[in-house]
Write a protein that holds these residues in place. Sequence first.
Motif, mmCIF file in Angstrom:
data_model
loop_
_atom_site.group_PDB
_atom_site.id
_atom_site.type_symbol
_atom_site.label_atom_id
_atom_site.label_comp_id
_atom_site.label_asym_id
_atom_site.label_seq_id
_atom_site.Cartn_x
_atom_site.Cartn_y
_atom_site.Cartn_z
ATOM 1 N N PRO A 35 16.087 25.135 39.338
ATOM 2 C CA PRO A 35 15.971 27.002 39.393
ATOM 3 C C PRO A 35 16.002 27.856 38.346
ATOM 4 O O PRO A 35 15.550 28.147 37.690
ATOM 5 N N TRP A 38 13.623 27.696 35.346
ATOM 6 C CA TRP A 38 11.992 27.874 35.767
ATOM 7 C C TRP A 38 12.275 29.346 35.929
ATOM 8 O O TRP A 38 11.670 29.940 35.546
ATOM 9 N N GLU A 55 8.744 29.646 40.487
ATOM 10 C CA GLU A 55 8.455 28.579 41.156
ATOM 11 C C GLU A 55 6.605 28.199 40.837
ATOM 12 O O GLU A 55 6.459 27.119 41.048
ATOM 13 N N GLU A 56 5.830 28.976 40.421
ATOM 14 C CA GLU A 56 4.083 28.570 40.169
ATOM 15 C C GLU A 56 4.836 28.315 39.070
ATOM 16 O O GLU A 56 3.440 27.657 38.545
ATOM 17 N N ARG A 58 6.359 26.662 37.841
ATOM 18 C CA ARG A 58 6.629 25.140 37.936
ATOM 19 C C ARG A 58 6.189 24.560 37.893
ATOM 20 O O ARG A 58 5.756 23.543 37.898
ATOM 21 N N LYS A 59 5.670 24.706 38.875
ATOM 22 C CA LYS A 59 3.717 24.055 39.763
ATOM 23 C C LYS A 59 2.899 23.854 38.886
ATOM 24 O O LYS A 59 2.539 22.681 39.011
#
Length: 252
Positions: A35, A38, A55-56, A58-59
Amino acid sequence: MSAQNPRGRRLTQTGACIFDLYGTLVDIHTDENQPSLWQRMAGFAASQGAHYEAEEMRKSYLRLAAAAEARLKARDRGIPGACPEIDLAPVFAGLYAEKGVEAGDALIAETAWAFRQASTTHLRLYAGARELLTALRAAGRRVFLLSNAQSLFTRPELEALGLCGAFDRIYISSEAGYKKPDPRFFRLLLEREGLEAADCLMIGNDPRCDGEGARAVGMETWIIRSALSPRDAAGYDQQGMDLRKLRRMLTR
């Protein structure tokens, strides 16, 4: 004069030595799932005007990379042994584009290097790596690098490790568009360098990518088991990372 490996195959003493990089000459550990990576990358992108949640981002990165890989698989459909390799430069550019930022080559390179540094816990040469390459060239051997890697990561790492001048030429899969064990990657080197496969020795740490791929085009192979080798694979010629031993075998 030629040496014999434990299976009786000849280790070519004339011609070229072709090396894998990571797990063969260089010890590295990366983690692209942590984590903190990112979070740091979201902060970096924000400083360039592209605002992401960690997280956005990473995706989005994974989605763009998967789409790039799907396009290459469609391109290579029907090609025997095809193993396409994407170039991450358009992926990083796409991350900026999705936030309305136009990224030039310099920003893409800076972003990729920030990504690599944030995901790498260690990077170092294996003992004897530099001496091996130096001894081979001093003996008149041509020495090449054939690496499954991203140019945006690997070329700066070669510079940092002092290896840029250690090879006659460097071949990186992201620049070629395919990777080991794809026969096209091996043939690319052979054709550009004017080499015969039978006069080449492929040295790596992966029995499939380095071993099977090289033998498929007619190269001799020497496969070393290192900490980065596949755990359950069979077919190693050298059990353990000892590049000094290899140097003695190839230069005696």
